[in-house]
Design a protein around this motif. Structure first.
Motif, PDB file in Angstrom:
ATOM      1  N   GLU A   1     -16.513  -8.474  44.663  1.00  0.00           N
ATOM      2  CA  GLU A   1     -17.771  -8.249  45.361  1.00  0.00           C
ATOM      3  C   GLU A   1     -18.403  -9.572  45.800  1.00  0.00           C
ATOM      4  O   GLU A   1     -19.009  -9.657  46.876  1.00  0.00           O
ATOM      5  CB  GLU A   1     -18.739  -7.464  44.467  1.00  0.00           C
ATOM      6  CG  GLU A   1     -18.340  -6.011  44.294  1.00  0.00           C
ATOM      7  CD  GLU A   1     -18.097  -5.323  45.632  1.00  0.00           C
ATOM      8  OE1 GLU A   1     -18.998  -5.359  46.505  1.00  0.00           O
ATOM      9  OE2 GLU A   1     -17.002  -4.764  45.818  1.00  0.00           O
ATOM     10  N   ALA A   2     -18.269 -10.600  44.980  1.00  0.00           N
ATOM     11  CA  ALA A   2     -18.782 -11.911  45.370  1.00  0.00           C
ATOM     12  C   ALA A   2     -18.015 -12.452  46.578  1.00  0.00           C
ATOM     13  O   ALA A   2     -18.610 -13.022  47.510  1.00  0.00           O
ATOM     14  CB  ALA A   2     -18.677 -12.885  44.195  1.00  0.00           C
TER      15      ALA A   2
ATOM     16  N   GLY B   1     -29.927  -8.711  49.927  1.00  0.00           N
ATOM     17  CA  GLY B   1     -29.627  -8.336  48.544  1.00  0.00           C
ATOM     18  C   GLY B   1     -30.891  -8.189  47.726  1.00  0.00           C
ATOM     19  O   GLY B   1     -31.911  -8.815  47.992  1.00  0.00           O
TER      20      GLY B   1
ATOM     21  N   LYS C   1     -22.958 -13.313  54.038  1.00  0.00           N
ATOM     22  CA  LYS C   1     -24.234 -12.848  53.503  1.00  0.00           C
ATOM     23  C   LYS C   1     -24.813 -13.786  52.441  1.00  0.00           C
ATOM     24  O   LYS C   1     -25.794 -13.447  51.786  1.00  0.00           O
ATOM     25  CB  LYS C   1     -24.074 -11.441  52.929  1.00  0.00           C
ATOM     26  CG  LYS C   1     -23.774 -10.392  53.993  1.00  0.00           C
ATOM     27  CD  LYS C   1     -23.744  -9.000  53.407  1.00  0.00           C
ATOM     28  CE  LYS C   1     -23.526  -7.954  54.502  1.00  0.00           C
ATOM     29  NZ  LYS C   1     -23.510  -6.570  53.953  1.00  0.00           N
ATOM     30  N   ILE C   2     -24.163 -14.934  52.271  1.00  0.00           N
ATOM     31  CA  ILE C   2     -24.612 -15.880  51.253  1.00  0.00           C
ATOM     32  C   ILE C   2     -25.052 -17.175  51.925  1.00  0.00           C
ATOM     33  O   ILE C   2     -24.394 -17.668  52.834  1.00  0.00           O
ATOM     34  CB  ILE C   2     -23.480 -16.173  50.249  1.00  0.00           C
ATOM     35  CG1 ILE C   2     -23.200 -14.932  49.391  1.00  0.00           C
ATOM     36  CG2 ILE C   2     -23.839 -17.357  49.352  1.00  0.00           C
ATOM     37  CD1 ILE C   2     -22.005 -15.108  48.485  1.00  0.00           C
TER      38      ILE C   2
ATOM     39  N   ARG D   1     -16.552 -10.635  48.804  1.00  0.00           N
ATOM     40  CA  ARG D   1     -16.977  -9.801  49.943  1.00  0.00           C
ATOM     41  C   ARG D   1     -18.252 -10.379  50.565  1.00  0.00           C
ATOM     42  O   ARG D   1     -18.355 -10.515  51.796  1.00  0.00           O
ATOM     43  CB  ARG D   1     -17.221  -8.367  49.475  1.00  0.00           C
ATOM     44  CG  ARG D   1     -17.695  -7.435  50.593  1.00  0.00           C
ATOM     45  CD  ARG D   1     -18.205  -6.113  50.044  1.00  0.00           C
ATOM     46  NE  ARG D   1     -17.157  -5.316  49.473  1.00  0.00           N
ATOM     47  CZ  ARG D   1     -16.411  -4.437  50.150  1.00  0.00           C
ATOM     48  NH1 ARG D   1     -16.612  -4.272  51.458  1.00  0.00           N
ATOM     49  NH2 ARG D   1     -15.495  -3.712  49.543  1.00  0.00           N
ATOM     50  N   LEU D   2     -19.219 -10.726  49.728  1.00  0.00           N
ATOM     51  CA  LEU D   2     -20.479 -11.286  50.238  1.00  0.00           C
ATOM     52  C   LEU D   2     -20.256 -12.598  50.975  1.00  0.00           C
ATOM     53  O   LEU D   2     -20.801 -12.818  52.053  1.00  0.00           O
ATOM     54  CB  LEU D   2     -21.456 -11.506  49.076  1.00  0.00           C
ATOM     55  CG  LEU D   2     -22.046 -10.274  48.410  1.00  0.00           C
ATOM     56  CD1 LEU D   2     -22.871 -10.679  47.193  1.00  0.00           C
ATOM     57  CD2 LEU D   2     -22.908  -9.477  49.388  1.00  0.00           C
TER      58      LEU D   2
ATOM     59  N   VAL E   1     -23.416 -17.128  42.377  1.00  0.00           N
ATOM     60  CA  VAL E   1     -23.315 -16.099  43.412  1.00  0.00           C
ATOM     61  C   VAL E   1     -23.603 -14.708  42.843  1.00  0.00           C
ATOM     62  O   VAL E   1     -24.363 -13.932  43.414  1.00  0.00           O
ATOM     63  CB  VAL E   1     -21.909 -16.107  44.049  1.00  0.00           C
ATOM     64  CG1 VAL E   1     -21.781 -15.012  45.106  1.00  0.00           C
ATOM     65  CG2 VAL E   1     -21.603 -17.465  44.663  1.00  0.00           C
ATOM     66  N   MET E   2     -22.995 -14.394  41.700  1.00  0.00           N
ATOM     67  CA  MET E   2     -23.140 -13.057  41.126  1.00  0.00           C
ATOM     68  C   MET E   2     -22.871 -13.115  39.628  1.00  0.00           C
ATOM     69  O   MET E   2     -22.063 -13.916  39.174  1.00  0.00           O
ATOM     70  CB  MET E   2     -22.160 -12.082  41.806  1.00  0.00           C
ATOM     71  CG  MET E   2     -22.320 -10.629  41.378  1.00  0.00           C
ATOM     72  SD  MET E   2     -21.212  -9.507  42.303  1.00  0.00           S
ATOM     73  CE  MET E   2     -22.030  -9.477  43.901  1.00  0.00           C
TER      74      MET E   2
ATOM     75  N   THR F   1     -28.793 -14.274  48.676  1.00  0.00           N
ATOM     76  CA  THR F   1     -27.974 -13.233  49.293  1.00  0.00           C
ATOM     77  C   THR F   1     -28.789 -12.486  50.335  1.00  0.00           C
ATOM     78  O   THR F   1     -29.861 -11.942  50.022  1.00  0.00           O
ATOM     79  CB  THR F   1     -27.469 -12.226  48.237  1.00  0.00           C
ATOM     80  OG1 THR F   1     -26.791 -12.945  47.214  1.00  0.00           O
ATOM     81  CG2 THR F   1     -26.526 -11.216  48.862  1.00  0.00           C
TER      82      THR F   1
END
Length: 217
Positions: free
Chosen positions: A182-183, A204, A191-192, A185-186, A152-153, A201
């Motif tokens: 932040e991950a 992104g 948003k994923i 949050r996404l 994810v991040m 993303t």
């Protein structure tokens, strides 16, 4: 409506604390509804209580190797609290394939390396022995295989010639505390998406920051 999140811990819960802090922002799309520990003496339980988060202990030791039995009790608790997403924060117990598949795309973990490099135990030692110049942390979805789910991040830090496992761990922990909220949050904001084994993303783009190590004089 904010997504309801449970954090699973086994120890001090430093990433748990970072997630609780991040979710306290008014515009955060998720709320930390529950912290569950599989150890009654986990230090993170007191931290969560002090932040006003409901806690629950489900001791795993009595279940021994009966992972499915433990997960049945865990799932009941998750259902009772209307949990939609799970974040693992130093949760030191393996899940069955059935549990991870049931929560696929809804359960996050963080690992202190730039996966797929250095999965499993002692990632800092692995990184130092390999002589890498950059290491970091990775937030990924949980799958049956350890530290192998869609990424994810990630966040990176330079590795010094003078680093020890302890100093590298401390620096990477700062990155963990930045990227895990932040991950989440996404994910909570929808948003994923997962395409095959790759996480994409929405809206992104790559960071404009570059990290090069070592710096030549």
């Amino acid at each position: 409506m904010k997504r309801r999140v449970a954090i699973l811990i086994s120890g001090r819960g430093s990433n748990m604390a970072a997630l609780i802090k991040g979710a306290a922002a008014p515009d955060f799309p998720a709320e930390i509804s529950l912290v569950i520990s599989n150890k009654a003496d986990a230090l993170g339980l007191e931290t969560a209580k002090a932040r006003g988060v409901k806690t629950l202990v489900i001791e795993s030791k009595p279940f021994g190797k009966n992972r499915a039995g433990f997960e049945t009790v865990l799932q009941t608790a998750l259902d009772q609290h209307g949990i939609e997403l799970i974040c693992l924060g130093g949760f030191m117990r393996l899940f069955t394939a059935e549990f991870t598949k049931a929560w696929y795309g809804r359960m996050l973990n963080i690992h202190p390396s730039l996966l797929p490099s250095f999965p499993g135990l002692d990632p800092h030692g692995q990184a130092l022995r390999a002589g890498v110049k950059l290491s970091g942390a990775t937030v990924h979805f949980v799958i049956p295989e350890t530290d192998a789910g869609p990424i994810v991040m990630q966040g990176a830090v330079p590795v010094s010639d003078h680093d020890t496992g302890a100093t590298l761990s401390e620096r990477i922990l700062e990155i963990e505390h930045r990227i895990y909220p932040e991950a989440l949050r996404l994910l909570a904001a929808g948003k994923i998406r997962i395409e095959g084994d790759v996480c994409k993303t929405a809206g992104g783009g790559p960071s404009e920051n570059f990290l090069i190590a070592p710096v030549a004089n």
